[in-house]
Design an enzyme around this catalytic site. Sequence first.
Site, PDB file in Angstrom:
ATOM      1  N   GLY A 165      -5.921  -8.558   4.627  1.00 22.11           N
ATOM      2  CA  GLY A 165      -5.326  -7.467   3.096  1.00 22.11           C
ATOM      3  C   GLY A 165      -3.366  -7.819   3.174  1.00 22.11           C
ATOM      4  O   GLY A 165      -3.161  -7.301   2.860  1.00 22.11           O
ATOM      5  N   VAL A 166      -3.123  -8.066   3.433  1.00 16.58           N
ATOM      6  CA  VAL A 166      -1.833  -7.547   4.787  1.00 16.58           C
ATOM      7  C   VAL A 166      -1.316  -6.006   4.088  1.00 16.58           C
ATOM      8  O   VAL A 166       0.123  -6.331   3.159  1.00 16.58           O
ATOM      9  CB  VAL A 166      -1.341  -8.825   4.128  1.00 16.58           C
ATOM     10  CG1 VAL A 166      -1.590  -9.727   5.439  1.00 16.58           C
ATOM     11  CG2 VAL A 166      -0.657  -9.285   2.577  1.00 16.58           C
ATOM     12  N   CYS A 167      -2.099  -5.404   3.481  1.00 14.89           N
ATOM     13  CA  CYS A 167      -1.585  -4.097   2.604  1.00 14.89           C
ATOM     14  C   CYS A 167      -1.478  -4.718   1.507  1.00 14.89           C
ATOM     15  O   CYS A 167       0.114  -3.698   1.302  1.00 14.89           O
ATOM     16  CB  CYS A 167      -0.463  -3.753   3.608  1.00 14.89           C
ATOM     17  SG  CYS A 167      -1.070  -2.151   4.881  1.00 14.89           S
ATOM     18  N   ASN A 168      -1.829  -4.694   0.793  1.00 11.89           N
ATOM     19  CA  ASN A 168      -1.469  -5.941  -0.730  1.00 11.89           C
ATOM     20  C   ASN A 168      -2.017  -5.788  -1.106  1.00 11.89           C
ATOM     21  O   ASN A 168      -2.989  -6.786  -1.622  1.00 11.89           O
ATOM     22  CB  ASN A 168       0.263  -6.935  -0.401  1.00 11.89           C
ATOM     23  CG  ASN A 168       0.695  -7.091  -1.709  1.00 11.89           C
ATOM     24  OD1 ASN A 168       0.099  -7.247  -3.290  1.00 11.89           O
ATOM     25  ND2 ASN A 168       1.810  -7.100  -1.545  1.00 11.89           N
ATOM     26  N   THR A 181       0.825  -1.177  -0.479  1.00 10.12           N
ATOM     27  CA  THR A 181      -0.081   0.233  -0.119  1.00 10.12           C
ATOM     28  C   THR A 181       1.330   1.569  -0.184  1.00 10.12           C
ATOM     29  O   THR A 181       0.092   2.499  -0.564  1.00 10.12           O
ATOM     30  CB  THR A 181      -1.065   0.102   1.159  1.00 10.12           C
ATOM     31  OG1 THR A 181      -1.694  -0.468   1.551  1.00 10.12           O
ATOM     32  CG2 THR A 181      -1.819   0.742   1.280  1.00 10.12           C
TER      33      THR A 181
END
Length: 493
Positions: A381-384, A121
């Site tokens: 969503g693991v910032c991806n 992100t």
Amino acid sequence: MPSYSSKIEEIRRKEYGYIKDVTYLDHAGCTLYPSTLIHQFTQDLTSNLFGNPHSASPSSMLSSERIESVRSRVLQFFNASPEHFDVVFVANATAAIKVVMEGFRDLEGGYWYGYHRDSHTSLAGVREHATVSRCFARDSDVEEWISAKDEGADTTKLFAYPAQSNMNGRRSPLQWCGQIRRNKAKTYTLLDAAAFLTTGNLDLSNHEDAPDFISMSFYKIFGFPDLGALLVRKTSADILMKRKYFGGGTVEMVISVGNSWHSKRKVVHSALEDGTLPFHNIVALGHAMDAYQQLYGSAKNVSSHTAALAKTTYERLSAMKYSNGNRVCEMYKDPLATYDDATTQGPTVAFNVYNWDGSMVGKSKVEEAAIKNKIHLRSGGVCNPGGVATVLQLSHEDMRKNFDAGMRCGDKNDIMAGKHTGIVRVSFGAMSSMADVDRFMKFMEATYLRGGMSLEVPSGFFHEKAGSIKKQKSGGLRMMIKNIARGHTQVSA
Ligand SMILES: Cc1ncc(COP(=O)(O)O)c(C=O)c1O
């Protein structure tokens, strides 16, 4: 090639006593510090006086000397010559990315921004100041763009990508940076090495092919300190020096009263390090590099050790099946990547879990079950955003619908409109061991396959709809069946 280090159990006993009761599998989030590092750092702080750098007092001089010595050791760590590279200390990888963004944002003619689908992100956010931006959904699109005739050659461009996806550990081609330099006019590269450096070996000895800018967070490499850096290729630094903002320490002179004028510092790091440097953290970084070299030797050793762990985990999870032949896990490895090749894959394993009847187990349910078993992993969503959307086949319309229906980053809306909204991730670090893999696999088998034995479910035992109980036999079996229906939340259930 993967190669497990036989010394790891002893290192774990001596240096990482604080994880003896847990299985820590979130090194892509943050890896762990050894006791030696903390002891040496404490010893240093309690026996020396470190003052605010950049003045003439001995305490200040000591801090300044240490900062410069650690700066040059950071360059050595990456085989980067001080002639060609500079190190800008910042808070973390995101702050490093923002330093790059600030330079481009302040260009008179604006900038074009391209970024790879697997970007974190923090890289995606750079698009917000760009005149035009493009997210590359496939490697082949990037390669086509690199070799295509240069359109808009007058526009300054920035292409950013992660050296390793923080979602599934897939590693990107590092040769793109050199190819872009040779083929595209006025185009700069930003390599986000935050996830890669936890276990990857970055060698910048060939400065011709190196990225222009590299972002990193040291806590992801050494566990401590909480500090980051932007490595800058000196011949590309001009663009960053164009940023308009100046802060304390980045200027030679400022006139405020009667007129507005200032002159910026000329050395790259001096012009970009705003305010007082986190000098205690920089002192700690010196000890972190000592401890790392003493315990593991080199990043290459860490890379092959962790590859062995990830390969075993990937193979064992992929092979887990219910007695009806259904797989327990859907794996999200990139088809072009292999755990045998550190240039294509890092030690991260991403997956989702399914019940015996093919119904989905929510990612947060898997994490909750893991927590009950003292296993620390990551779900969500693991910032991806691009990587997760790709593996889960979530279109942008799907994502907007989920958002409108109330889904938010980090919540427990695990399954929406029949699709997973996130993934489960386990990731390894220098101090991970095969015992960690075994404990994790035992948890998966006990939770989803009941202690390694797959469960034969008599036909007609269930309604077609997942989880509803039609007939019940003994109390024990009833309990097992209920737990299957709930998504198996506890090993002991
Ligand atoms: C690939 C990647 N880029 C950037 C970041 C952001 O790092 P930080 O939060 O330390 O700024 C992360 C963090 O997980 C990451 O994995």
